[in-house]
Design a protein around this motif. Structure first.
Motif, short mmCIF file in Angstrom:
data_model
loop_
_atom_site.label_atom_id
_atom_site.label_comp_id
_atom_site.label_asym_id
_atom_site.label_seq_id
_atom_site.Cartn_x
_atom_site.Cartn_y
_atom_site.Cartn_z
N ASP A 191 45.36 39.80 28.21
CA ASP A 191 44.96 40.19 26.85
C ASP A 191 44.20 41.49 26.81
O ASP A 191 43.76 41.92 25.74
CB ASP A 191 44.09 39.08 26.23
CG ASP A 191 44.88 37.79 26.03
OD1 ASP A 191 46.12 37.88 25.88
OD2 ASP A 191 44.27 36.71 26.06
N PHE A 192 44.03 42.13 27.98
CA PHE A 192 43.23 43.36 27.98
C PHE A 192 43.96 44.48 27.25
O PHE A 192 45.17 44.65 27.37
CB PHE A 192 42.93 43.81 29.40
CG PHE A 192 42.13 45.08 29.45
CD1 PHE A 192 40.75 45.04 29.38
CD2 PHE A 192 42.75 46.33 29.55
CE1 PHE A 192 39.99 46.20 29.40
CE2 PHE A 192 42.02 47.50 29.59
CZ PHE A 192 40.63 47.44 29.51
N LEU A 244 37.66 43.32 36.62
CA LEU A 244 37.61 42.80 35.26
C LEU A 244 37.83 41.29 35.20
O LEU A 244 37.67 40.68 34.15
CB LEU A 244 38.64 43.51 34.38
CG LEU A 244 38.40 45.01 34.18
CD1 LEU A 244 39.43 45.58 33.21
CD2 LEU A 244 36.99 45.28 33.65
N ARG A 245 38.19 40.69 36.32
CA ARG A 245 38.25 39.24 36.35
C ARG A 245 36.89 38.63 36.07
O ARG A 245 36.79 37.53 35.50
CB ARG A 245 38.75 38.75 37.72
CG ARG A 245 40.23 38.94 37.97
CD ARG A 245 40.65 38.14 39.20
NE ARG A 245 42.09 38.24 39.41
CZ ARG A 245 42.67 39.10 40.22
NH1 ARG A 245 41.91 39.93 40.93
NH2 ARG A 245 43.98 39.14 40.36
N ALA A 246 35.84 39.34 36.51
CA ALA A 246 34.49 38.78 36.38
C ALA A 246 33.57 39.61 35.50
O ALA A 246 32.55 39.11 35.04
CB ALA A 246 33.87 38.64 37.78
N LEU A 247 33.89 40.89 35.29
CA LEU A 247 32.98 41.80 34.59
C LEU A 247 33.68 42.47 33.42
O LEU A 247 34.90 42.61 33.41
CB LEU A 247 32.46 42.87 35.56
CG LEU A 247 31.78 42.39 36.85
CD1 LEU A 247 31.54 43.58 37.78
CD2 LEU A 247 30.48 41.67 36.53
N ASP A 277 42.78 39.07 45.89
CA ASP A 277 42.32 39.18 44.50
C ASP A 277 41.66 40.53 44.23
O ASP A 277 41.75 41.06 43.12
CB ASP A 277 41.34 38.05 44.17
CG ASP A 277 42.02 36.70 44.05
OD1 ASP A 277 43.25 36.70 43.89
OD2 ASP A 277 41.32 35.67 44.13
N GLN A 278 40.99 41.07 45.23
CA GLN A 278 40.28 42.34 45.04
C GLN A 278 41.14 43.54 45.40
O GLN A 278 40.65 44.67 45.45
CB GLN A 278 39.02 42.34 45.90
CG GLN A 278 38.02 41.25 45.52
CD GLN A 278 36.78 41.29 46.37
OE1 GLN A 278 36.02 42.25 46.28
NE2 GLN A 278 36.58 40.28 47.18
N SER A 279 42.43 43.32 45.68
CA SER A 279 43.36 44.38 46.05
C SER A 279 43.01 45.07 47.35
O SER A 279 43.47 46.18 47.64
CB SER A 279 43.46 45.44 44.92
OG SER A 279 44.03 44.87 43.77
#
Length: 751
Positions: free
Chosen positions: A215-216, A247-250, A337-339
């Motif tokens: 949705d970003f 952006l998963r967390a922040l 997850d963090q690439s």
């Protein structure tokens, strides 16, 4: 009782069905050889969208059109590889022989550059030529674009190689990718800058962010923060992608705040360094700081891998000393997850594989060196791939043979690192046990011989033999494998010397296994040297020894195939058929296919001699499909020669000449044409005489030239997809007489 007369296992009748199995092998050829002349190349598909860079791509396309060497330069993480590959895809139709990518990232030794390039070009060179010469001859009359990515650590040898190839191959163009120019006269440069922060950088960040949060979107509320973030990261694509993951967390604002407050020092360092270099370190260091202790430690240890690797390897190499074994999976998932790690689906539903970008790997390697743990972790890495090689050697003689070939190809970068560590040591410390390196080099015989990597195999085997080591089983194995490789390359003198030394040392040490292998390969050397009685005697002796020590594997079965060839060349075709049929049945019992292809070749040739052209074609096609699947150039070119002979007998002289032309081109990569053997050349001479008579000199020469433009993939595709019944208006009849004990003095006598 001789080996020819000894009882041998016979496959059950149910295991001998041919139709479905043949279809499987032809399907294998299609799977492993998707590249015909129309689709030549090996460019990977794009996994994510390409954003911006339209003007850079257009400029690069123009440079490639007008220059033979173009280098894309720029900082790590600026997107050099993506731009180069995008441009390469857009120009690939201009190159008759395709666009080929060679990735040099992770290579440590300059002597591996040539081998890596040959591997990328799918050039299985079986000769004793230096790889550089083989590359030059392969490229001499080809029109292709070579994309050379990641040459920075080996800039000088890469520059030397590129300059040499460009001089000797007028149809070659090179698109290089690195952080600095190669420095060759005539080189055109495209310095790549970061994305414009006000447009393309925002678009890239938004696209990558939407992959994390569907949705970003960039809105009036966050647009200023997004623009500032892109500016702070200097528009570096890698930095933007790493930031998007957060952006998963922040929120975007929180990302900015943490950049400013927690990583101010990371943007410092050398005040003369370009801002984009500091920004990249900021982004990577930021990801590092946000990792937990186990994830940071895993990141550092993962830097010892090259190319792709799987979870089992990570668990073995990296667990312990701060990372519990049950923490590894979660730590890997977190790094994905963090690439920090990229994930690739395993082929054919196999396990997932992972890799690091070079900049990310270098960051981790710095931490590993600071921890003083590099030697220990590299030793663990070596031990894992030593175990993998051992497993693969055992499974080579099993229904998993094709899986082994795929696995070795996928893990070749890491096997090379393991060989380097085993033979050279690390950080200035020599190898602690030379026998380990010798064991690894010898154990990989199936990779060097069965999978078409003779030149690279001889490189590693030669280095292993140079080590100051005492006599051992590992050294004896290296010796007979080295002799095997050398004789296949046509270097009879080197093969004879090392095989005789191996036999004598094995006999003195009571090493029955090595002595049997040395005798076997001495017999093989006699076979390709036209000394058939000596070949029969040595191979017969070796087979008896194999049986007495309980040895049964692909090499043992190959000895029986070679015995079949030696007796056939002495006129006993019936006995040759019995020997080859026994090998065929045992291979099908055990799921073995590499040696099976050679047995099928012998049976196909015998069927042609016996006036059964349709059966001969089925057998030869099956042999070619298997050889092609394993990249075994020796077997493939023999099968092509036989198919040319069969095709001529079907009344298609033009097509037979094309196949002879293709085989002639491939023999250049094998060594001496038909091993320089009068026996192996006799059927070729029959075919040539008849085709010349049918076509005339000019048409024959033209057909040879047509075939000479085909590589292995295209030649195999053409031979395996010949329409049934095509060209049967001109029948010549199969040759029915057995091959004489002495080779024929003329094509007429041979026929």
């Amino acid at each position: 009782m001789g080996a020819r007369d000894a009882p041998r296992p016979v496959a059950p009748a149910a295991a001998r069905g041919g139709g479905a199995r043949r279809a499987l092998y032809v399907a294998l050829a299609v799977k492993y050889a998707p590249c015909t002349m129309e689709t030549a190349g090996n460019l990977p598909s794009e996994l994510t969208g390409f954003v911006g860079r339209a003007s850079e791509v257009d400029r690069l396309r123009a440079l490639v059109a007008g220059s033979r060497l173009v280098t894309v330069t720029g900082a790590g993480g600026v997107g050099k590889s993506r731009v180069a590959l995008r441009a390469a895809r857009l120009v690939q139709d201009r190159f008759r022989d395709g666009v080929w990518l060679a990735e040099l990232i992770g290579l440590r030794g300059a002597d591996l550059v040539d081998h890596t390039l040959a591997e990328a070009l799918r050039l299985p060179d079986h000769t004793s030529r230096a790889p550089r010469k083989a590359l030059a001859e392969h490229l001499a009359d080809r029109e292709l674009l070579l994309v050379l990515d990641g040459f920075d650590r080996l800039a000088e040898p890469c520059a030397e190689l590129v300059a040499d190839l460009l001089r000797r191959a007028p149809g070659l163009r090179v698109l290089a990718v690195g952080r600095r120019p190669l420095g060759i006269t005539g080189e055109q440069l495209l310095p790549l800058q970061p994305l414009p922060v006000g447009s393309d950088a925002v678009r890239l960040f938004a696209e990558r962010a939407s992959a994390v949060l569907p949705d970003f979107a960039v809105t009036a509320h966050n647009s200023a923060a997004v623009a500032e973030l892109c500016a702070r990261l200097d528009g570096l694509p890698l930095a933007l992608e790493l930031a998007a993951v957060r952006l998963r967390a922040l929120s975007v604002e929180q990302v900015l705040e943490r950049l400013d407050d927690r990583f101010r020092l990371l943007t410092g360092g050398d005040p003369s360094a370009p801002a984009r270099h500091r920004a990249l370190r900021t982004a990577i260091g930021w990801s590092h700081e946000l990792c937990g202790p186990a994830e940071r430690l895993l990141w550092a240890r993962l830097s010892v891998f090259a190319g792709y690797f799987d979870l089992e390897a990570v668990e073995y190499v990296c667990a312990g000393g701060g990372i519990a074994e049950d923490e590894v999976v979660e730590a890997v998932a977190a790094l994905v997850d963090q690439s920090v790690l990229s994930r690739q689906e395993g082929a054919g539903g196999g396990p997932a594989r992972y890799r690091m970008l070079d900049s990310v790997r270098e960051y981790g390697a710095g931490w590993l060196a600071a921890l003083g743990d590099e030697a220990r972790v590299r030793r663990r890495h070596r031990d894992w791939y030593l175990g993998l090689a051992t497993w693969c050697e055992l499974d080579w003689f099993s229904p998993r043979q094709a899986e082994v070939a795929e696995r070795v190809a996928a893990d070749l970068p890491n096997l090379r690192l393991a060989l380097e560590f085993s033979l050279d040591g690390v950080a200035g410390e020599p190898s602690e046990d030379p026998a380990v390196g010798q064991y690894l080099a010898g154990t990989l015989w199936f990779c060097w011989v069965g999978c078409g990597r003779l030149a690279e195999g001889r490189h590693w085997l030669g280095r292993a033999l140079e080590l100051p080591a005492e006599r051992s089983e590992a050294r004896a194995k290296v010796m007979w494998v080295y002799g095997y490789v050398a004789l296949l390359q046509g270097d009879s003198a080197a093969a004879l010397a090392v095989l005789q030394e191996c036999r004598d040392e094995a006999r003195a040490a009571g090493n029955a296994v090595a002595e049997a292998y040395a005798l076997h390969r001495l017999g093989c050397l006699a076979l390709v040297s036209d000394d058939m009685p000596r070949a029969e005697r040595f191979i017969d002796d070796a087979l008896l020894r194999y049986r007495s020590i309980g040895e049964l594997n692909s090499n043992v079965l190959m000895a029986q195939v070679e015995l079949a060839m030696s007796v056939a060349f002495q006129g006993d075709v019936e006995q040759a058929v019995r020997l080859a049929e026994e090998v065929r049945d045992i291979c099908r019992d055990h799921g073995e296919r590499w040696t099976l292809a050679y047995a099928l070749y012998v049976l196909g040739y015998a069927a042609w001699l016996g006036g059964e052209p349709e059966r001969a074609r089925r057998l030869a096609e099956e042999a070619l499909a298997i050889d092609h699947a394993f990249d075994d150039l020796v077997g493939a070119v023999l099968a092509l020669e036989l198919l040319a002979l069969i095709t001529e007998g079907e009344g298609a002289p033009h097509e037979a000449a094309v196949l002879q032309g293709a085989a002639g081109r491939l023999w250049e990569s094998v060594g001496l044409r038909l091993f320089g053997s009068r026996y192996f050349n006799a059927p070729h001479a029959v075919c040539e005489q008849r085709v010349r008579a049918a076509l005339g000199e000019a048409a024959y020469a033209a057909a040879l030239g047509e075939g000479g433009r085909l590589g292995l993939d295209a030649a195999a595709h053409r031979a395996l997809n010949r329409p049934r019944g095509a060209g049967r208006g001109e029948q010549h009849g199969a040759v029915r007489a057995p091959v004489p004990r002495e080779p024929a003095a003329s094509p007429e006598a041979a026929g």
